[in-house]
Design a protein around this motif. Sequence first.
Motif, mmCIF file in Angstrom:
data_model
loop_
_atom_site.group_PDB
_atom_site.id
_atom_site.type_symbol
_atom_site.label_atom_id
_atom_site.label_comp_id
_atom_site.label_asym_id
_atom_site.label_seq_id
_atom_site.Cartn_x
_atom_site.Cartn_y
_atom_site.Cartn_z
ATOM 1 N N ALA A 1 0.847 -1.197 0.000
ATOM 2 C CA ALA A 1 0.000 0.000 0.000
ATOM 3 C C ALA A 1 0.882 1.247 0.000
ATOM 4 O O ALA A 1 1.954 1.274 0.600
ATOM 5 C CB ALA A 1 -0.909 0.001 1.224
ATOM 6 N N ALA A 2 0.405 2.266 -0.680
ATOM 7 C CA ALA A 2 1.162 3.521 -0.741
ATOM 8 C C ALA A 2 1.166 4.209 0.623
ATOM 9 O O ALA A 2 0.183 4.173 1.353
ATOM 10 C CB ALA A 2 0.544 4.444 -1.784
ATOM 11 N N PHE A 3 2.297 4.809 0.941
ATOM 12 C CA PHE A 3 2.454 5.603 2.167
ATOM 13 C C PHE A 3 3.288 6.810 1.764
ATOM 14 O O PHE A 3 4.495 6.853 1.988
ATOM 15 C CB PHE A 3 3.152 4.760 3.237
ATOM 16 C CG PHE A 3 2.956 5.232 4.652
ATOM 17 C CD1 PHE A 3 2.362 6.445 4.953
ATOM 18 C CD2 PHE A 3 3.388 4.443 5.698
ATOM 19 C CE1 PHE A 3 2.193 6.861 6.256
ATOM 20 C CE2 PHE A 3 3.232 4.843 7.012
ATOM 21 C CZ PHE A 3 2.627 6.057 7.296
ATOM 22 N N PRO A 4 2.648 7.786 1.088
ATOM 23 C CA PRO A 4 3.375 8.918 0.509
ATOM 24 C C PRO A 4 4.305 9.612 1.509
ATOM 25 O O PRO A 4 3.955 9.821 2.660
ATOM 26 C CB PRO A 4 2.256 9.860 0.053
ATOM 27 C CG PRO A 4 1.079 8.962 -0.157
ATOM 28 C CD PRO A 4 1.204 7.895 0.888
ATOM 29 N N GLY A 5 5.481 9.946 1.029
ATOM 30 C CA GLY A 5 6.497 10.590 1.858
ATOM 31 C C GLY A 5 7.347 9.570 2.593
ATOM 32 O O GLY A 5 8.567 9.560 2.470
ATOM 33 N N VAL A 6 6.690 8.704 3.326
ATOM 34 C CA VAL A 6 7.419 7.683 4.079
ATOM 35 C C VAL A 6 8.072 6.691 3.122
ATOM 36 O O VAL A 6 9.248 6.363 3.270
ATOM 37 C CB VAL A 6 6.484 6.954 5.077
ATOM 38 C CG1 VAL A 6 7.198 5.796 5.757
ATOM 39 C CG2 VAL A 6 5.952 7.933 6.114
#
Length: 187
Positions: free
Chosen positions: A124-129
């Motif tokens: 799953a995407a976790f933008p920035g992280v």
Amino acid sequence: MDILGVDVFEAVVVAVWAMLPAYVPNNVAVLAGGGAPIDGGRTWNGERILGDGKTWRGTVAGVAAGAVLALGLNAINGPNASIFGARLPDPFPAVVIVAMPLGAMLGDMGASFLKRRTGRQRGAAFPGVDQLDFVVMALLLTSLSAPGWTLRTFTLPVLTVVVVVTPFLHLVTNMAAYMVGLKNEPW
């Protein structure tokens, strides 16, 4: 090109050169992964601690690849070394040869841990992280193991390049891995 007295091209060269041993490990881990998961299938509050994507084989291969790359970069980085007219950073100290790729892998594991705690599934995407997790931990471990080298190498202009360029490189390499079937999602 100079901007406010900063040679931007040189900052880019130093940033990419110095971060290569941190950029490579997660890519190698994808290629070499599989096998026993680091968390052994254990859960915490009903969720996997890290998940099946973080394996011993992938982690060891990733750290080894980053270390071998740092050794190779050291072998071609002599006194007063430059590339395309831009000065290269000092060679990687012995402790950094391991600390930087290990930090990159630990940062990726930390992001997986956070993903599980926030209810995100594997991939799953976790933008920035997702884009900077490995950078933060690689630089933290590197700065703890060789503070002088880290301060000389990762100046403010170089750090700025790392923070700006890394998300772009991360997206490009993940898209390429997705297109050739190595990843299930393009981020």
